[in-house]
Scaffold this active site. Structure first.
Site, mmCIF file in Angstrom:
data_model
loop_
_atom_site.group_PDB
_atom_site.id
_atom_site.type_symbol
_atom_site.label_atom_id
_atom_site.label_comp_id
_atom_site.label_asym_id
_atom_site.label_seq_id
_atom_site.Cartn_x
_atom_site.Cartn_y
_atom_site.Cartn_z
ATOM 1 N N CYS A 86 0.836 -1.197 0.000
ATOM 2 C CA CYS A 86 0.000 0.000 0.000
ATOM 3 C C CYS A 86 0.874 1.250 0.000
ATOM 4 O O CYS A 86 1.521 1.539 -0.987
ATOM 5 C CB CYS A 86 -0.964 -0.041 1.192
ATOM 6 S SG CYS A 86 -2.327 1.118 1.051
ATOM 7 N N HIS A 203 -3.553 -5.559 1.205
ATOM 8 C CA HIS A 203 -2.815 -5.748 2.461
ATOM 9 C C HIS A 203 -2.714 -7.222 2.834
ATOM 10 O O HIS A 203 -3.619 -7.744 3.481
ATOM 11 C CB HIS A 203 -3.528 -5.010 3.595
ATOM 12 C CG HIS A 203 -3.360 -3.533 3.556
ATOM 13 N ND1 HIS A 203 -2.342 -2.882 4.228
ATOM 14 C CD2 HIS A 203 -4.068 -2.572 2.930
ATOM 15 C CE1 HIS A 203 -2.439 -1.581 4.010
ATOM 16 N NE2 HIS A 203 -3.476 -1.356 3.222
ATOM 17 N N GLU A 205 -0.992 -8.478 5.166
ATOM 18 C CA GLU A 205 -0.925 -8.658 6.623
ATOM 19 C C GLU A 205 -2.313 -8.600 7.262
ATOM 20 O O GLU A 205 -2.498 -9.062 8.375
ATOM 21 C CB GLU A 205 0.014 -7.604 7.242
ATOM 22 C CG GLU A 205 -0.586 -6.223 7.493
ATOM 23 C CD GLU A 205 -0.733 -5.361 6.238
ATOM 24 O OE1 GLU A 205 -0.537 -5.890 5.116
ATOM 25 O OE2 GLU A 205 -1.061 -4.164 6.380
#
Ligand code: ADP
Ligand code: MG
Lengths: 240, 79, 730, 79
Positions: A86, A203, A205
């Protein structure tokens, strides 16, 4: 192996990345302060998401001038794996470690929702452990994620297999309605020429634990860990 | 200290979504404007010695040469 | 003679004659011009709670879990595992009416710093919004600006906005409501106080620099504005900088780890004056402030400007002298300013120095403790008239159902919450769009907290006491659907002028209703906010709009259920038999154009039993889905469960004229896999909670059949429901 | 069609966080600039008949009069 997560002021996904690497993958993690000038002992690097320095000029532009960036460049030049997520992707393009730019979303709005991406290249540490055509579900959360590059750059990226992820629907079809932000050629992530530096807007994560709706993102980190393990003896971590 | 004004605009051909939105907004308010393009302006207080390097600052930082062009206006022109 | 003189500086600063006389009585002298300004702001309704503090005492504030209740910057409640949550809601209505983007953004920044001031890491935001009709230009512009402002600040600072609500009514045409709540997590033994203590400790100013933000707003009488600049050149709007806000969070949490921080408060309304006087007053100490040491953004600021500036992203700390250098270094490492601006003194005076001179010298208590008013109170003349049951026309139920789903109060709010980052922080287990958000407590797995914000001015306008209770019960029902037990309540009470007897009566009745429901739930009100004077120029007030935020505990975040039907073949039941009324219902408003009549009797004990039953069934894994009946009653709840799960349902309705669209507390639509049905039956029976089998999950249409009838009264494809429901644009 | 250029700047005294960020970035790159202020520029293609109402458009839509000021430049001055 030791992961490094760079902490830029205004980053807000650094702690999330540290959690996933440390608590979910069980890896060693070092937080790298934006003013640090060395990456000694780091085997793989994450530039996390957020709003570095407020992202007031262009996203990632100020972070690309941070004191740590020369070390990041050197790390990348020496073949160390770097993942920009990002804002991290935006920083890598601003630092010209990756080609192209990330423009305002077509909607002109911040968008936060799950998307699917298709793996388009396995020639990177982060996708070496995946299969071409694998479909991953991960959330996006950005206002400036429309990937754009001059036509000749886009052609070159495609020709060299440097498009790593493309937005698609749940069944892996690249259709216009699955492109959330107006990215050229539905590009969600690209790699540098060596394949070792990868940036993507979704994302991973935030999609590394089933409890959060998807664990697909974890495969990127696991892939890089396996790639590093295969590349060098287990007792690595040597200074570069 | 001289002030220079840098104006950064999207290159022609690059989709100017904010400009389009402004156009739509003005029309919705009843102003039949024909076109709108949006850019940024940065006013810098630069020491005389730095004056010659403003273009370099634009190239390296204030603009993204891939998608943007810039103009630098002379001190006299500002205010 | 002296009273007349006292009225001079004090009334010029904006104090009423009555307050000016009170100042004189308390000080025994006339305040000087600077002191009068400080008093005028601290005694404003916004800071001083003059018209509300007596009534607010009726709210229950205690529970064994409460670590810190009202009076601090936010309430703190233990949640187990050594952890506690800090929770608070605040309004930013007036600033948002003037500048929707910046007003809403600074509202988010402000509430985050209230939570931070408790030593907690802010982990979630909620927003509760009210606008006029969105097909009108001004409400539309306000709504777009407010949502963008919340997104602009919240997304950048990295605190997810996980829930909220949005309702539309013409009464909010001129005055939008922007209520925001924040939840933070803190180790129960590390909660920070805002009470200054320890004479000799230093007062440390941290964060952004002080500019003229907010000056010209409440703080300054306009006539005295323009000595240095033309008034038109001066912004009275506060601007937020989420980047600085983010740095402040990280630096503050690190500073607390380092030790030596004795007390802390954010600088919000009335800035330095408010922080210093409240901290000193709470701790029963005094403070000396030297304005020459305050970091300024602009040259030539006057002392009273520095004292009253509402510049954002600033905090005031009391620090042990030995720790001051370490703490300041942490803030500077994060790129923020940190300057010692004063010391704590034993003498209970707030002494302000500028240019080496004492320019104000007041007891902090006088500033912090505004007088309490007991305004006249009288029920509205037409109260009983309002309660006459509405006369409702015959209408096609399918048609009404679709109109209810398309009503902005019910319609899906994706267009709003998709603009908010709701997944940053990797805690959000149940995302916006469900009954309540659930966040995992990463620090103490598998613990979670659930969050919801709710308000319903329709009910409160008709019967504020019932409405107040119903709102709390609805919020608790939302929590039950994700298996959460409410442990903390915060509220924002949005009303017109308390100086009108009918408004004040309504305010007090609302509080009584909220209090009654909170007692029944055993959930303390740990903090909140009052916003009066929500009236347009012509004097038209908004409908009474209490908004409550509930935080609940989820023992195991893996054990929540969704609102939507999950599998064809599952059995559908309605749980709870609370009274349902068409009075003041959304149905009445949609079919008759006006919501007449009286809302249902909350009967809290009965509702709470149904709520507890559903919560426990969710926690035990007995249910496949759970969704509460709210606006639009059972019919809308069934439709929502169909849409959320992507399944149809065949339902035979229970008897009763109000069952389909009537609204009332403590009713749920649940679905249960057939093998679990007996388990659920036993659980509900054991608790004496009535339930009724309705039908089963099947196909792709919603079919509602009246009792005893053969033909369905409503038969709609789920896709058609969804088409009506996804109409909202912001 | 004449083009007018509207430049929107923050009023003096209003917090200019973007300006601060740019200043920090330029200094990090080794340019000792003394100050930076950021604004927006909008180039509008306005029919002659609308020329007189550009100020009104700024007031109503292009700027936030609470915190921003604007200047409108004549067609000749643009390019
Ligand atoms: N302004 C908003 N911001 C964020 N989420 C919102 C907002 N409005 C509604 N939502 C979300 O949409 C869902 C439905 O809201 P609502 O219809 O008010 O629910 P309920 O009727 O159960 O109280 C909830 O998950 C809520 O959190
Ligand atoms: Mg609900």
């Amino acid at each position: 192996m030791t992961w490094g997560v760079v902490v830029f002021p205004g980053a807000n996904c650094d702690r999330d990345c540290v959690h996933v690497l440390r608590a979910v993958l069980g890896a060693d993690v070092a937080e790298v302060w934006h003013a640090d000038r060395s990456l000694d002992g780091i085997d793989a690097l994450v530039l996390p998401g957020g709003f570095s320095y407020g992202d007031y000029l262009r996203s990632g532009a100020v972070a690309a001038t941070a004191a740590v960036m020369p070390a990041v460049r050197a790390f990348a030049a020496s073949g160390g794996p770097v993942l920009g997520i990002c804002n991290g992707f935006q920083i890598l393009t601003e630092a010209r470690l990756l080609p192209g730019v990330l423009m305002r979303n077509r909607s002109l709005r911040f968008q936060c929702h799950p998307v699917w991406v298709r793996v388009e290249s396995t020639a990177t540490p982060f996708t070496a452990g995946l299969r071409l055509g694998d479909v991953l579900e991960m959330p996006i959360a950005h206002g400036e994620g429309a990937y754009l590059a001059p036509p000749e750059t886009l052609d070159a990226l495609e020709a060299a297999g440097r498009v790593v992820f493309r937005y698609c629907d749940a069944r892996g079809r690249v259709v216009a309605s699955a492109n959330p932000n107006g990215s050229a050629a539905a590009i969600a992530g690209v790699a540098n020429a060596a394949g070792t530096v990868v940036g993507l807007m979704p994302h991973p994560e935030r999609a590394s634990e089933a409890l959060l709706g998807s664990a697909d993102g974890r495969r990127l980190f696991e892939s890089a860990a396996a790639w590093l393990a295969a590349r060098r003896p287990a007792t690595s971590g040597a200074a570069r | 200290m001289p002030t220079v004004r840098v104006t950064v605009m999207l290159k022609p051909g690059v989709l100017d979504a904010p400009g389009q939105a402004i156009l739509a907004g003005l029309r919705a308010l009843g102003y039949p404007v024909e076109g709108a393009r949006v850019g940024k302006v940065v006013e810098l207080a630069v020491p005389e010695a730095l004056r010659a390097r403003v273009d370099e600052m634009c190239e390296r930082f204030l603009a993204n040469p891939l998608i943007e062009t810039w103009t630098v206006e002379e001190p006299e022109a500002v205010r | 003679m002296s009273a007349v003189r006292a009225a001079g500086a004090a009334t010029r600063a904006g104090l009423s004659a009555r307050d000016a006389a009170e100042v004189y009585a308390r000080l025994g002298r006339e305040p000087n011009a600077v002191e009068a300004r400080m008093l005028a702001v601290m005694w404003s309704e916004h800071c001083g709670y003059k018209h509300s503090k007596t009534a607010l005492r009726r709210l229950p504030g205690r529970s064994p879990r409460v670590v810190s209740g009202p009076g601090e910057n936010a309430g703190v409640v233990a949640i187990g595992g050594g952890w506690a949550l800090a929770f608070k809601m605040e309004s930013h209505n007036h600033p948002s009416a003037v500048d929707p983007y910046n007003g809403a953004a600074t509202g988010i920044g402000g509430i985050i710093r209230d939570i931070l001031a408790m030593g907690a890491r802010p982990v979630a935001l909620l927003d509760s919004l009210r606008f006029g009709p969105l097909d009108e230009p001004r409400p539309r512009r306000l709504a777009a600006g407010v949502v963008a402002g919340i997104a602009g600040y919240g997304n950048a600072i990295g605190v997810p906005t996980v829930g909220g609500e949005l309702r539309i009514d013409p009464c909010y045409r001129d005055i939008p409501l922007v209520n925001v709540a924040c939840l933070g997590l803190v180790r129960a033994d590390r909660v920070v106080t805002a009470a200054a203590s320890g004479p000799g400790n230093v007062v440390l100013y941290v964060g952004a620099r002080t500019g003229r933000d907010g000056i010209g707003g409440a703080a300054f009488a306009s006539a005295e504005l323009d000595e240095t600049q033309a008034a038109a050149d001066r912004a009275s709007v506060q601007m937020g900088d989420p980047f600085a806000g983010k740095l402040l969070i990280e630096a503050t949490l690190q500073a607390l780890e380092a030790g030596g921080v004795v007390a802390m408060q954010d600088m919000g309304a009335a800035g330095l004056t408010c922080a210093a006087s409240e901290m000193a007053s709470r701790g029963g100490v005094g403070m000396t402030l030297d304005l020459d040491r305050v970091p300024l953004r602009e040259p030539a600021m006057r002392p009273e400007e520095i004292l009253l500036s509402e510049s954002q992203e600033r905090m005031l700390l009391v620090v042990a002298p030995a720790a001051a250098a370490t703490v300041a270094a942490i803030y500077r490492r994060w790129g923020l300013t940190a300057e010692v601006v004063g010391t704590v003194t034993a003498d209970r005076r707030l002494r302000v120095l500028a240019g080496g001179r004492v320019i104000a010298d007041l007891p902090p208590d006088v500033l912090a403790d505004a007088p309490a008013y007991d305004p006249p109170s009288e029920p509205p003349a037409d109260l009983h008239e309002r309660w006459r049951p509405p006369v409702l026309p015959e209408v096609d139920p399918t048609d009404v159902l679709l109109r209810l789903l398309a009503h902005p109060d019910v319609a899906g709010k994706r267009a709003v919450y998709q603009q908010y980052d709701h997944s940053v922080g990797i805690r959000t287990v149940v995302r916006p769009g469900d009954d309540a958000a659930v966040l995992r407590v990463l620090e103490a797995p598998p613990l979670g907290v659930a969050l919801v914000a709710d308000g319903n001015a329709r009910w409160c306008a008709a019967d504020p006491r019932r409405g107040g209770a119903l709102v709390v019960l609805e919020a608790a029902a939302n929590l039950a659907c994700v298996g959460a037990e409410p442990v903390a309540v915060t509220d924002c009470l949005n009303f017109g002028s308390p100086e009108r007897p009918a408004v004040y009566w309504t305010f007090v009745e609302t509080i009584e209703g909220i209090a009654e429901a909170c007692r029944a739930l055993d959930a303390p009100v740990v903090g909140g906010n009052v916003s009066f004077y929500n009236e347009a120029e012509g004097g038209r007030a908004i409908a009474p709009t209490p908004v409550v935020g509930l935080a609940g505990v989820v023992p195991d975040v893996a054990r929540t259920v969704p609102a939507g039907f999950q599998r064809a073949g599952d059995l559908i039941a309605v749980v709870g038999d609370g009274e349902a009324s068409l009075g003041a219902s959304l149905y009445a408003q949609v079919v008759a154009g006006r919501a007449r009549g009286r809302p249902a009797d909350p009967a809290p004990a009965r509702a709470v039993a149904a709520i507890a039953c559903v919560r426990d069934a969710v926690r035990q894994g007995v249910l496949a889905s759970a969704h509460d009946c709210a606006d639009g009653g059972l019919a809308v709840a069934l439709a929502e469960a169909c849409m959320a799960g992507g399944h149809g349902a065949a339902v035979t309705l229970p008897a009763g004229p109000t069952t389909l669209f009537g609204e009332g507390p403590g009713r749920f639509v649940v679905s249960i896999s057939p093998p679990q049905y007996g388990v659920f039956e036993a659980l509900a029976r054991a608790r004496g909670v009535p339930f009724c089998a309705l039908g089963r999950v099947e196909g792709d249409r919603l079919r509602l059949t009246p009792p005893g009838a053969r033909a369905a009264a409503v038969e709609v494809p789920v896709d058609a429901l969804r088409a009506a429901w996804t109409s909202l644009e912001v």
